[in-house]
Design an enzyme around this catalytic site. Structure first.
Site, PDB file in Angstrom:
ATOM      1  N   ASP A 104       0.856  -1.190   0.000  1.00 55.81           N
ATOM      2  CA  ASP A 104       0.000   0.000   0.000  1.00 55.81           C
ATOM      3  C   ASP A 104       0.888   1.234   0.000  1.00 55.81           C
ATOM      4  O   ASP A 104       2.015   1.201   0.494  1.00 55.81           O
ATOM      5  CB  ASP A 104      -0.860   0.051   1.278  1.00 55.81           C
ATOM      6  CG  ASP A 104      -2.051  -0.902   1.232  1.00 55.81           C
ATOM      7  OD1 ASP A 104      -2.292  -1.537   0.195  1.00 55.81           O
ATOM      8  OD2 ASP A 104      -2.745  -0.998   2.270  1.00 55.81           O
ATOM      9  N   ARG A 160      -1.420  -0.695  -8.419  1.00 53.99           N
ATOM     10  CA  ARG A 160      -2.796  -0.292  -8.075  1.00 53.99           C
ATOM     11  C   ARG A 160      -2.836   1.218  -8.204  1.00 53.99           C
ATOM     12  O   ARG A 160      -1.995   1.901  -7.616  1.00 53.99           O
ATOM     13  CB  ARG A 160      -3.152  -0.702  -6.650  1.00 53.99           C
ATOM     14  CG  ARG A 160      -4.508  -0.129  -6.201  1.00 53.99           C
ATOM     15  CD  ARG A 160      -4.708  -0.188  -4.696  1.00 53.99           C
ATOM     16  NE  ARG A 160      -4.751  -1.528  -4.180  1.00 53.99           N
ATOM     17  CZ  ARG A 160      -4.346  -1.859  -2.941  1.00 53.99           C
ATOM     18  NH1 ARG A 160      -3.868  -0.942  -2.124  1.00 53.99           N
ATOM     19  NH2 ARG A 160      -4.409  -3.103  -2.537  1.00 53.99           N
TER      20      ARG A 160
HETATM   21  P1  FDA Z   1     -14.440   9.439  -4.592  1.00 54.28           P
HETATM   22  O1  FDA Z   1     -13.895   9.695  -3.247  1.00 54.28           O
HETATM   23  O2  FDA Z   1     -14.749  10.581  -5.470  1.00 54.28           O
HETATM   24  O3  FDA Z   1     -15.699   8.527  -4.427  1.00 54.28           O
HETATM   25  C1  FDA Z   1     -16.574   8.241  -5.494  1.00 54.28           C
HETATM   26  C2  FDA Z   1     -17.924   7.827  -4.953  1.00 54.28           C
HETATM   27  O4  FDA Z   1     -17.776   6.598  -4.209  1.00 54.28           O
HETATM   28  C3  FDA Z   1     -18.545   8.813  -3.963  1.00 54.28           C
HETATM   29  O5  FDA Z   1     -19.249   9.825  -4.599  1.00 54.28           O
HETATM   30  C4  FDA Z   1     -19.447   7.898  -3.154  1.00 54.28           C
HETATM   31  O6  FDA Z   1     -20.614   7.633  -3.864  1.00 54.28           O
HETATM   32  C5  FDA Z   1     -18.629   6.638  -3.087  1.00 54.28           C
HETATM   33  N1  FDA Z   1     -17.801   6.570  -1.883  1.00 54.28           N
HETATM   34  C6  FDA Z   1     -16.510   6.932  -1.752  1.00 54.28           C
HETATM   35  N2  FDA Z   1     -16.080   6.711  -0.511  1.00 54.28           N
HETATM   36  C7  FDA Z   1     -17.142   6.215   0.168  1.00 54.28           C
HETATM   37  C8  FDA Z   1     -17.369   5.797   1.487  1.00 54.28           C
HETATM   38  N3  FDA Z   1     -16.391   5.867   2.397  1.00 54.28           N
HETATM   39  N4  FDA Z   1     -18.571   5.304   1.824  1.00 54.28           N
HETATM   40  C9  FDA Z   1     -19.578   5.233   0.931  1.00 54.28           C
HETATM   41  N5  FDA Z   1     -19.429   5.626  -0.346  1.00 54.28           N
HETATM   42  C10 FDA Z   1     -18.258   6.125  -0.715  1.00 54.28           C
HETATM   43  N6  FDA Z   1      -5.282   5.312  -0.923  1.00 54.28           N
HETATM   44  C11 FDA Z   1      -3.976   5.506  -0.614  1.00 54.28           C
HETATM   45  O7  FDA Z   1      -3.553   6.647  -0.384  1.00 54.28           O
HETATM   46  N7  FDA Z   1      -3.124   4.436  -0.555  1.00 54.28           N
HETATM   47  C12 FDA Z   1      -3.528   3.159  -0.826  1.00 54.28           C
HETATM   48  O8  FDA Z   1      -2.718   2.224  -0.786  1.00 54.28           O
HETATM   49  C13 FDA Z   1      -4.902   2.959  -1.150  1.00 54.28           C
HETATM   50  N8  FDA Z   1      -5.380   1.719  -1.414  1.00 54.28           N
HETATM   51  C14 FDA Z   1      -6.667   1.567  -1.891  1.00 54.28           C
HETATM   52  C15 FDA Z   1      -7.131   0.318  -2.303  1.00 54.28           C
HETATM   53  C16 FDA Z   1      -8.371   0.184  -2.894  1.00 54.28           C
HETATM   54  C17 FDA Z   1      -8.820  -1.169  -3.364  1.00 54.28           C
HETATM   55  C18 FDA Z   1      -9.202   1.331  -3.047  1.00 54.28           C
HETATM   56  C19 FDA Z   1     -10.526   1.245  -3.729  1.00 54.28           C
HETATM   57  C20 FDA Z   1      -8.779   2.551  -2.595  1.00 54.28           C
HETATM   58  C21 FDA Z   1      -7.530   2.688  -1.999  1.00 54.28           C
HETATM   59  N9  FDA Z   1      -7.087   3.918  -1.526  1.00 54.28           N
HETATM   60  C22 FDA Z   1      -5.757   4.073  -1.186  1.00 54.28           C
HETATM   61  C23 FDA Z   1      -8.063   5.024  -1.326  1.00 54.28           C
HETATM   62  C24 FDA Z   1      -8.130   5.956  -2.523  1.00 54.28           C
HETATM   63  O9  FDA Z   1      -6.950   6.683  -2.622  1.00 54.28           O
HETATM   64  C25 FDA Z   1      -9.313   6.940  -2.376  1.00 54.28           C
HETATM   65  O10 FDA Z   1      -9.116   7.748  -1.271  1.00 54.28           O
HETATM   66  C26 FDA Z   1     -10.671   6.285  -2.259  1.00 54.28           C
HETATM   67  O11 FDA Z   1     -10.800   5.185  -3.116  1.00 54.28           O
HETATM   68  C27 FDA Z   1     -11.781   7.309  -2.612  1.00 54.28           C
HETATM   69  O12 FDA Z   1     -11.627   7.759  -3.921  1.00 54.28           O
HETATM   70  P2  FDA Z   1     -12.549   7.299  -5.158  1.00 54.28           P
HETATM   71  O13 FDA Z   1     -11.660   7.137  -6.335  1.00 54.28           O
HETATM   72  O14 FDA Z   1     -13.324   6.104  -4.794  1.00 54.28           O
HETATM   73  O15 FDA Z   1     -13.453   8.541  -5.488  1.00 54.28           O
END
Ligand code: FDA
Length: 284
Positions: A104, A160
């Site tokens: 990560d 990732r």
């Molecule tokens: P965004 O935050 O815009 O979310 C899109 C939509 O998803 C929202 O509008 C909502 O509908 C829904 N959503 C998002 N979060 C939600 C919640 N908590 N509850 C309910 N709905 C929610 N980061 C990092 O810095 N280091 C890492 O190693 C990782 N590893 C990692 C693994 C995996 C498998 C994932 C999916 C994510 C990570 N992350 C991470 C976190 C990543 O950086 C990011 O902060 C989150 O995925 C949120 O960003 P989105 O791209 O989902 O978009």
């Protein structure tokens, strides 16, 4: 409890149960034991023991599981060499089962050390270790070029791609959502064009739509990508992608130290409170 939605439970068996449930829906898992920033090597060794036991336990099951580690949990910022050795032994264990460990990416104070850790482990275990890239960091295009240099058919790099979750200063990270999304798409394009395996980690529908378009446009085979989501987040979008025929892996955290993990998820999404209330009523 709020954390229930995002965390498999406190025990290893809880993570096994959740992974089995996901597998029944055609979804793979990556397992994370909760905890961060260990400063004593004695504690880092305990974390390593948990991972070694976890891998042995999961590999008794017929599940397509990988493992995610946070190097700060293995003493990254206290003693790099010991951290390297501890994580190396975890990757060695996973390799014994032909499995895979993802490093990560943590906050910006860890990025250089985590890239170095990856470079060294990738040189020994090219098929069994991967890294994370955060689109919000301004240094990301440079880091992608660095990873491209490590990539070859015999030693494939595995990334990732996520937006990034930590609160970082403006000098080093984009803040604007639109800008972060643009950086995400640029990075995704780069990885797909270079034939680097990418775990497309996002719940953002505009990005999953764009990713599907790019996959089509570049005729990317399923051996070159998967989608990834966090346990408990956007299960409907997750199912849609699975139904559309894409591989999906869910990040399944378990353990007692759920507070830091859950509160980051809550801060990240202010709309969360309404999701929680809805979920409470549903279960009520
Ligand atoms: P965004 O935050 O815009 O979310 C899109 C939509 O998803 C929202 O509008 C909502 O509908 C829904 N959503 C998002 N979060 C939600 C919640 N908590 N509850 C309910 N709905 C929610 N980061 C990092 O810095 N280091 C890492 O190693 C990782 N590893 C990692 C693994 C995996 C498998 C994932 C999916 C994510 C990570 N992350 C991470 C976190 C990543 O950086 C990011 O902060 C989150 O995925 C949120 O960003 P989105 O791209 O989902 O978009």
């Amino acid at each position: 409890m709020f954390s229930k939605r995002y965390i498999a439970g406190e025990k290893l068996e809880d993570a096994v149960t959740v992974s089995k449930q996901l597998a029944m829906k055609g979804v793979s898992s990556t397992i994370d034991h909760l905890g961060e920033y260990v400063t004593e090597i004695k504690m880092a060794k305990q974390v390593q023991r948990i991972y070694l036991e976890m891998i042995d336990r999961f590999e008794q099951e017929d599940l397509s599981v990988t493992y995610s580690v946070k190097p700060s949990n293995f003493g990254l910022l206290t003693d790099f060499e010991t951290c390297f050795e501890l994580v190396r032994e975890v990757v060695e264990k996973a390799r014994g089962y032909d499995s895979f460990v993802r490093i990560d990416m943590e906050d910006s104070s860890c990025v250089d050390a985590e890239l170095e850790l990856y470079q060294r482990l990738h040189a020994i275990y090219p098929q069994n270790v991967g890294i994370v890239i955060q689109a919000y960091l301004k240094r990301t295009p440079k880091d992608l070029l660095f990873l491209e240099k490590l990539h070859s058919e015999a030693s494939p790099v595995n990334v990732r791609l996520c937006k990034g979750i930590y609160v970082e200063p403006e000098e080093i990270a984009f803040k604007d959502r639109k800008e972060i999304s643009q950086q995400y798409v640029k990075a995704l394009r780069f990885l797909l064009e270079k034939g680097i395996y990418v775990g497309i980690a996002t719940h953002d529908r505009s990005l999953t739509d764009m990713a599907q378009q790019l996959i089509k446009q570049y005729a990317i085979g399923s051996e070159k990508y998967e989608f990834q989501m966090l346990y408990g987040v956007t299960p409907e979008l997750r199912s849609e992608l699975v139904r559309a025929g894409h591989k999906m892996r869910v990040y399944v955290p378990y353990g007692k130290e759920w507070f830091g993990y859950s509160s980051r998820r809550l801060k990240e999404n202010p709309k969360m409170i309404s999701y929680i209330i809805k979920a409470l009523f549903k279960r009520g």
